[in-house]
Write a protein that holds these residues in place. Structure first.
Motif, PDB file in Angstrom:
ATOM      1  N   UNK A 154      21.968  -5.996  45.546  1.00  0.00           N
ATOM      2  CA  UNK A 154      21.506  -5.424  44.287  1.00  0.00           C
ATOM      3  C   UNK A 154      22.495  -5.674  43.162  1.00  0.00           C
ATOM      4  N   UNK A 155      22.003  -6.267  42.073  1.00  0.00           N
ATOM      5  CA  UNK A 155      22.820  -6.379  40.871  1.00  0.00           C
ATOM      6  C   UNK A 155      23.080  -4.981  40.321  1.00  0.00           C
ATOM      7  N   UNK A 156      24.266  -4.744  39.739  1.00  0.00           N
ATOM      8  CA  UNK A 156      24.545  -3.418  39.176  1.00  0.00           C
ATOM      9  C   UNK A 156      23.455  -3.016  38.183  1.00  0.00           C
ATOM     10  N   UNK A 184      26.121  -5.454  44.869  1.00  0.00           N
ATOM     11  CA  UNK A 184      26.341  -4.588  46.028  1.00  0.00           C
ATOM     12  C   UNK A 184      25.565  -5.167  47.210  1.00  0.00           C
ATOM     13  N   UNK A 185      26.225  -5.214  48.349  1.00  0.00           N
ATOM     14  CA  UNK A 185      25.592  -5.722  49.570  1.00  0.00           C
ATOM     15  C   UNK A 185      25.532  -4.557  50.563  1.00  0.00           C
ATOM     16  N   UNK A 186      24.326  -4.114  50.865  1.00  0.00           N
ATOM     17  CA  UNK A 186      24.115  -2.918  51.686  1.00  0.00           C
ATOM     18  C   UNK A 186      23.591  -3.335  53.059  1.00  0.00           C
ATOM     19  N   UNK A 192      18.560  -8.817  44.314  1.00  0.00           N
ATOM     20  CA  UNK A 192      17.538  -8.103  43.549  1.00  0.00           C
ATOM     21  C   UNK A 192      18.133  -7.618  42.223  1.00  0.00           C
ATOM     22  N   UNK A 193      17.431  -7.917  41.134  1.00  0.00           N
ATOM     23  CA  UNK A 193      17.823  -7.507  39.789  1.00  0.00           C
ATOM     24  C   UNK A 193      16.685  -6.673  39.214  1.00  0.00           C
TER      25      UNK A 193
END
Length: 218
Positions: A100-102, A68-70, A213-214
């Motif tokens: 963010x990785x799921x 996800x790219x916020x 980020x994971x």
């Protein structure tokens, strides 16, 4: 662009700053429609709301690996403001981004990440101090509350794909929040310099070019 040129090009109904952000995102995502969220508290900040960010868009990205790219809207000058035409920086000079990785705990979009942006925005608005590339901030706990994760802080990097743009209100950098582990947080606390943060970002980029980020990273 001077004030007179600005007034000729835009009306008070226009949102030149917002359009500049959308234009940069269109270059990256084309016709892909993001999921856009207005202020989570329901009211815009100028109307008495508690969330400084006027909204956030969330894109599904397959670049590097699915994430996800916020992207925030509200740290830069979004709306018609002839007095701000041709400035050096657009308001605070940046917008937040976050990749963010799921995560298994997020059934839907990770709106907690938008709240993190709002918390950081409140600090900026109340203190008058802003963030820049290679800044570091400990979260004093998991970045996602009540979560078993070793990601307990952030460094700020220029978003690898969105970068920096010039708007009619001035320069705007897309500052990406990059989650770091507790070990990395403690190392930076011992040496909280720009060079140390830059070195860490360079190291992270070698394995993770988009700095996703994971929460499961150890």
């Amino acid at each position: 662009m001077n004030t007179e040129e600005y007034k000729k090009q835009f009306t008070t109904e226009d949102t030149p700053g917002w359009q500049a952000i959308d234009s940069q995102l269109d270059k990256l995502y084309g016709n892909a429609e993001p999921r856009h969220y207005p202020p989570l508290c329901g009211l815009h900040y100028m109307a008495g709301g508690t969330d400084p960010i006027d909204g956030a868009s969330i894109y599904d990205s397959d670049h590097q690996t699915f994430h996800r790219h916020i992207v925030s809207y509200g740290m830069s000058e979004l709306y018609y403001n002839a007095e701000k035409a041709g400035g050096e920086f657009s308001k605070w000079g940046f917008e937040f981004t976050f990749r963010l990785s799921p995560y298994k705990g997020d059934e839907n979009d990770p709106l907690w990440a938008v709240q993190v942006m709002n918390n950081l925005a409140r600090y900026v608005f109340s203190s008058g101090k802003w963030f820049e590339e290679n800044h570091f901030i400990p979260a004093n706990g998991p970045i996602r509350l009540d979560t078993e994760t070793e990601i307990t802080g952030f460094v700020f990097a220029l978003d690898p794909e969105l970068g920096k743009i010039e708007t009619v209100h001035g320069e705007l950098s897309f500052l990406q929040l990059v989650g770091i582990t507790n070990t990395e947080v403690e190392l930076l606390k011992l040496n909280p310099t720009t060079d140390a943060v830059k070195e860490l970002i360079t190291t992270l980029t070698q394995q993770n070019p988009l700095l996703i980020t994971d929460l499961s990273r150890k």
